[in-house]
Design an enzyme around this catalytic site. Structure first.
Site, short mmCIF file in Angstrom:
data_model
loop_
_atom_site.label_atom_id
_atom_site.label_comp_id
_atom_site.label_asym_id
_atom_site.label_seq_id
_atom_site.Cartn_x
_atom_site.Cartn_y
_atom_site.Cartn_z
N ASP A 166 0.91 -1.06 0.10
CA ASP A 166 -0.14 0.11 -0.07
C ASP A 166 0.92 1.13 -0.22
OD1 ASP A 166 -3.30 0.38 1.01
OD2 ASP A 166 -2.00 2.04 0.70
N ASN A 224 -2.73 3.43 6.91
CA ASN A 224 -3.80 2.38 6.72
C ASN A 224 -2.94 1.23 6.83
OD1 ASN A 224 -5.97 4.09 6.60
ND2 ASN A 224 -6.06 3.98 4.24
N SER A 256 4.12 2.13 -4.74
CA SER A 256 2.82 2.44 -5.33
C SER A 256 2.93 1.27 -6.46
CB SER A 256 3.48 3.96 -6.05
OG SER A 256 2.49 3.95 -7.18
N ILE A 313 -10.23 -6.22 -8.45
CA ILE A 313 -11.49 -5.43 -8.02
C ILE A 313 -11.73 -4.52 -8.69
CG2 ILE A 313 -12.30 -4.59 -5.98
CD1 ILE A 313 -10.94 -7.03 -5.23
N LYS A 355 -19.45 0.66 -12.02
CA LYS A 355 -19.63 1.71 -12.55
C LYS A 355 -18.49 1.68 -13.98
CE LYS A 355 -19.89 4.82 -8.72
NZ LYS A 355 -20.04 3.64 -7.76
N ASN A 396 -21.99 -0.43 -4.64
CA ASN A 396 -21.25 0.21 -3.50
C ASN A 396 -21.09 -0.21 -2.14
OD1 ASN A 396 -21.47 3.72 -4.67
ND2 ASN A 396 -23.31 2.34 -5.28
N VAL A 426 -20.94 7.01 1.08
CA VAL A 426 -22.18 7.78 1.41
C VAL A 426 -22.56 7.76 2.81
CG1 VAL A 426 -24.27 6.23 0.83
CG2 VAL A 426 -24.39 8.80 0.52
N ARG A 449 -23.47 15.06 -9.95
CA ARG A 449 -22.02 15.58 -9.88
C ARG A 449 -21.72 15.32 -11.36
NH1 ARG A 449 -20.04 13.08 -4.43
NH2 ARG A 449 -21.25 11.17 -5.45
N GLU A 500 -21.75 11.41 -13.03
CA GLU A 500 -22.69 10.83 -12.11
C GLU A 500 -24.00 10.40 -13.05
OE1 GLU A 500 -23.42 10.58 -7.16
OE2 GLU A 500 -24.05 12.65 -8.30
#
Length: 661
Positions: free
Chosen positions: A323, A328, A351, A415, A419, A456, A464, A549, A552
């Site tokens: 990571d 994290n 990275s 993953i 979308k 989501n 959200v 947005r 979206e």
């Protein structure tokens, strides 16, 4: 240590008091057996009877105390006494009476026959008084509390769970709940009473009696209820103003005897999704990751960290967390070290855009399985920084996939997201390109490449729900982009279980899709969360609609029409067949995309649209660059194993390929 000594001393004092009371009550029972028989006049008691009782009193007291000890009348927690403890008292008293009968008749002492019946009744009543008086005092005490300050409580479900919860609420010294009524849909239970509280009706009567009793707390005590039924009940309960909702956990805890007031939890937004959790075959996952070296990119993120937890729990040989964000990575490292002290855990900072770093990691650890969770995922932010989305998502994926191929990784799991289907934003388009990358690699490599696509994730970073919670804590308003916007939702454990299932079941080239039930309106989520927080929409907290947005869309899709669906062992997990495309042209386009991304061109979205025709550009973004379109030509041979040069070698660090290094 001192606290334990004090508790132990109090226990001895408590038992000693019970023994002293029993000594008194045993002899008092013998006296009452004489006194009651002879019209409650001591003078009328014949001397031979009173002498018989006095002569055997000491022996009777000692033997009865031993009998009481054998039947655990000094070690039971009488605060939680039930029918079982009452039976112990009855059995102990009966044996004490049998001893008295034998003692009197074997020693030929004179006594009348009704003595034993009166003695048994007196001993039983006095013993119950010493054991169950706490319950009576506590009940009267709580009645006194109820007159001052309480929460008026409604319990939904008149079953065993209700019985357990009611008993604990009555006995608890810390809770101030006054149970006003019980709701149950079984018509045969209507009008009946549980611990003195009436079952007033079914779910249709919730609002009526909530208003009548001024209910401020509702406890859902139906642990066996399915998610859909629970959702219907919760939807009704949310209409009760200024009311806190709590729910009892699963039915298995009833069987294990674990249900208690402490197990009650606040109703979470997950309870309102209206479907049961996805069940995954953990044995298959365990066999797959057991004794393997597993690399998780983005292992410190919401999905990545849960992946690490579940992988660590399944006997992995070595787990490598990769990571770029050290905070994290540190958090998940400390958590896993504490929970799995013998886990071979490696945490690396770097990275996925750094090809040299990736190659060194793969060369050193030779992972058997790679779960690629590292990505930029925030739609609005990526709309403003499309080049970064392409660099990180597309070429980060490419470099990890290339390293997996080069170092003979067995499986590579990407993953992805819903979308990626007919994308309207650069983030979704970048993930669709990622799916095409792993499809291309799967056709050219011995490594098995698969993608996992889901909607989501509740509670993930940047999702959200955390945003809504912060807005509610601040007093509002809660911002929703559009009143009709809908999304598919799943929990983090469900998403991770799907990813692991994909790795265990994949044969290469598949796109795994989860059937997540019916989509949920974001506006409804906001309203539900406001209600669950104890506020009223419009009165306490406002909902403000801000407009869609950039990038979206009102709804998300999980599968393109051309992909079709195939079933799997799990009826809620499906496989989409990837769409065929010209891989050589795609690879050439990919090289051009790389050059333009690092040239920081403002034409990035148009270039992506050329690669992904289903990517829907907004009118403001449709600026056709003829030079770019006409300058892209095929320059590659038909050899399947050949990959484009330049950036595609995967050896350079981020951005160095364009300089020819």
């Amino acid at each position: 240590m001192k606290r334990l000594i004090i508790k132990w001393d109090l226990s001895i004092v408590y038992r000693s008091m019970l023994v002293l009371l029993d000594i008194l009550f045993i002899n008092l029972s013998s006296f009452m057996a004489l006194w009651i028989r002879f019209n409650m006049h001591i003078a009328e008691i014949p001397p031979e009877y009173s002498n018989s009782v006095l002569e055997i009193a000491v022996l009777n007291t000692i033997v009865t105390l031993i009998i009481f000890a054998v039947f655990r009348l000094y070690t039971s927690l009488w605060r939680f006494a039930s029918i079982k403890e009452l039976i112990y008292v009855i059995e102990a008293c009966c044996i004490s009476v049998l001893f008295n009968i034998l003692a009197y008749f074997l020693t030929y002492r004179p006594i009348y026959r009704s003595y034993f019946l009166i003695y048994a009744a007196s001993l039983f009543l006095l013993t119950c008084l010493s054991r169950f008086s706490y319950r009576l005092i506590r009940l009267l005490y709580r009645a006194n509390i109820h007159g001052r300050h309480t929460r008026n409580t409604m319990i939904i479900g008149a079953g065993e769970a209700c019985n357990v919860v009611m008993k604990e609420l009555e006995l608890s010294t810390e809770l101030d709940s006054k149970i006003c009524c019980i709701i149950d849909d079984n018509p045969r239970k209507k009008g009946t009473y549980i611990h003195g509280v009436k079952v007033v009706g079914g779910r249709d009567d919730i609002l009526k009696y909530a208003e009548k009793f001024r209910i401020t707390e509702i406890i859902i005590a139906i642990p066996s209820a399915k998610k859909k039924e629970c959702q219907k009940i919760l939807n009704i309960c949310q209409k009760v103003p200024n009311c806190e909702l709590k729910i009892l956990p699963g039915v298995y805890q009833l069987v294990n005897g674990e249900v208690s007031v402490s197990k009650l939890r606040n109703v979470e937004i997950e309870d309102l999704l209206g479907r049961d959790p996805i069940q995954i075959t953990t044995e298959k996952i365990c066999r797959y990751v057991s004794d393997k070296v597993v690399l998780v990119t983005g292992g410190g993120g919401s999905i990545g960290s849960e992946l690490c937890r579940q992988i660590a729990a399944n006997g992995v040989r070595q787990l490598i967390i990769f990571d770029i964000y050290e905070n994290n990575a540190y958090d998940i490292q400390q958590e896993l070290k504490q929970k799995y002290p013998y886990l071979d855990l490696v945490v690396l900072i770097g990275s996925v855009r750094n090809g040299r770093k990736l190659n060194s990691v793969f060369a050193k650890y030779r992972p058997d399985i790679v779960y690629h969770a590292a990505a930029h995922k925030h739609v609005p932010l990526m709309e403003d920084s499309p080049n970064e989305a392409i660099k990180n998502n597309v070429f980060g994926t490419y470099k990890v996939a290339l390293a997996a191929d080069r170092y003979k990784t067995k499986k590579f799991v990407l993953i992805s997201t819903d979308k990626a289907v007919n994308p309207t934003n650069i983030m979704g388009a970048s993930k669709r390109i990622c799916e095409m990358i792993i499809q291309t690699f799967n056709n050219r490599s011995d490594t098995e490449y698969v993608a996992v696509r889901f909607g989501n994730v509740l509670g993930s970073n940047g999702s959200v729900i955390p945003l809504f919670k912060k807005q509610i804590e601040a007093g509002g308003p809660v911002t929703v982009t559009h009143p009709d916007i809908i999304r598919y939702f799943m929990t983090i454990p469900e998403a991770v279980s799907l990813v692991l299932q994909a790795g265990a079941s994949a044969k290469g080239g598949e796109i795994f899709v989860l059937d997540m039930g019916q989509p949920v309106k974001i506006a409804d989520l906001a309203k539900n969360l406001i209600h669950l927080s104890g506020f009223t929409v419009g009165t306490d907290i406002e909902i403000k609609y801000t407009g869609l947005r950039p990038g979206e869309k009102l709804y998300e899709e999980l599968l393109m029409a051309e992909e079709g669906l195939q079933s799997t062992d799990n009826e809620l997990i499906h496989i989409g067949k990837p769409i065929d495309f010209d891989e050589e042209e795609f690879l050439y386009d990919l090289e051009m995309l790389y050059k333009e991304a690092y040239a920081e061109t403002d034409q990035m979205k148009n270039i992506v649209h050329k690669i992904i025709p289903t990517y829907h550009l907004r009118e403001a973004d449709i600026i056709r660059d003829q030079k770019i379109q006409s300058g892209w030509k095929k320059e590659f041979s038909d050899t399947r194993s050949k990959l484009p040069s330049a950036f595609l070698n995967g050896n350079a660090a981020d951005g160095e390929e364009k300089e020819g290094k």
